[in-house]
Design a protein around this motif. Structure first.
Motif, PDB file in Angstrom:
ATOM      1  N   ARG A  51      96.374  80.805  38.908  1.00  0.00           N
ATOM      2  CA  ARG A  51      96.981  82.131  39.049  1.00  0.00           C
ATOM      3  C   ARG A  51      98.455  82.001  39.431  1.00  0.00           C
ATOM      4  O   ARG A  51      99.303  82.741  38.925  1.00  0.00           O
ATOM      5  CB  ARG A  51      96.218  82.933  40.107  1.00  0.00           C
ATOM      6  N   GLU A  91      94.666  87.165  33.763  1.00  0.00           N
ATOM      7  CA  GLU A  91      93.304  86.783  33.414  1.00  0.00           C
ATOM      8  C   GLU A  91      93.258  86.055  32.073  1.00  0.00           C
ATOM      9  O   GLU A  91      92.606  85.009  31.939  1.00  0.00           O
ATOM     10  CB  GLU A  91      92.454  88.062  33.366  1.00  0.00           C
ATOM     11  N   GLU A 127      97.559  92.274  35.494  1.00  0.00           N
ATOM     12  CA  GLU A 127      96.306  91.577  35.821  1.00  0.00           C
ATOM     13  C   GLU A 127      95.590  91.102  34.561  1.00  0.00           C
ATOM     14  O   GLU A 127      94.962  90.040  34.552  1.00  0.00           O
ATOM     15  CB  GLU A 127      95.381  92.469  36.655  1.00  0.00           C
ATOM     16  N   THR A 128      95.709  91.879  33.490  1.00  0.00           N
ATOM     17  CA  THR A 128      95.125  91.465  32.213  1.00  0.00           C
ATOM     18  C   THR A 128      95.840  90.222  31.693  1.00  0.00           C
ATOM     19  O   THR A 128      95.201  89.285  31.197  1.00  0.00           O
ATOM     20  CB  THR A 128      95.228  92.607  31.181  1.00  0.00           C
TER      21      THR A 128
END
Length: 203
Positions: free
Chosen positions: A149, A139, A135-136
């Motif tokens: 995304r 982002e 997820e990092t």
């Protein structure tokens, strides 16, 4: 010269870590930077790319149209193989030239696809993985590259898994929102370790 292969998934912070090693006087050879150089205006790969893929893949300034090429190779494995047949030998030869010219106690070679390539592990003495949560990664890349995304997930899916990179690692730096001063301390510790290993390595 003793060589450390630095790798990690997209958005993991490889460049940040490489820059921190450079502050210690370590030579850094970045295969991504080489790839960009050979596909810049007048770059060594551009003639063959235009011949193989057509002028529509050349941007008005003479560089590779990266967005168009990215869309093609993500949907066509044959096109990806054709592109790599052009770029990989040039990247390899330029990487070796820079390694031979490097000055310092050892060299850091930044290879985003080190685990995926299958050949790089035998060309470096040690593998350093920059690791972070998926997820990092998503982002950071969405913010940095203005990708959706879905685009980032598609890139991650083409790379080695986090588990495969960690399995290949001799050393790991975790970079999940880690403060720069903490990363610098980790790099300092590893630098001293690599100095010791380089001193013991055959010339």
């Amino acid at each position: 010269m003793f060589a450390v292969g630095l790798t990690g998934g997209i958005g993991s912070g490889k460049s940040t870590i490489a820059d921190l090693f450079a502050t210690h006087g370590v030579a850094v050879v970045d295969t991504d930077a080489i790839a960009h150089r050979i596909t810049a205006p007048g770059g060594a790969a551009m003639g063959a790319i235009e011949q193989a893929f057509g002028p529509q893949f050349v941007a008005p300034d003479g560089s590779l149209d990266r967005a168009r090429m990215r869309a093609l190779v993500f949907s066509d494995d044959t096109a990806k193989a054709r592109l790599e047949a052009i770029t990989h030998p040039l990247i390899r030869s330029e990487t070796e030239r820079e390694r031979e010219a490097a000055i310092g106690p050892y060299v850091i070679v930044v290879v985003p696809l080190l685990v995926e390539s299958g050949t790089w592990r035998s060309r470096v003495d040690r593998v350093l993985v920059v690791d972070c949560d998926v997820e990092t990664q998503i982002e950071r890349v969405m913010r940095r590259n203005a990708f959706s995304r879905e685009q980032v997930l598609a890139i991650i899916a083409r790379q080695a898994t986090r588990e495969a990179r960690l399995a290949a690692a001799d050393d790991v730096i975790v970079n999940d929102a880690t403060p720069l001063d903490a990363l610098a301390r980790e790099v300092h510790v590893l630098h001293r370790h690599y100095l010791s290993l380089a001193g013991a390595a055959p010339a």
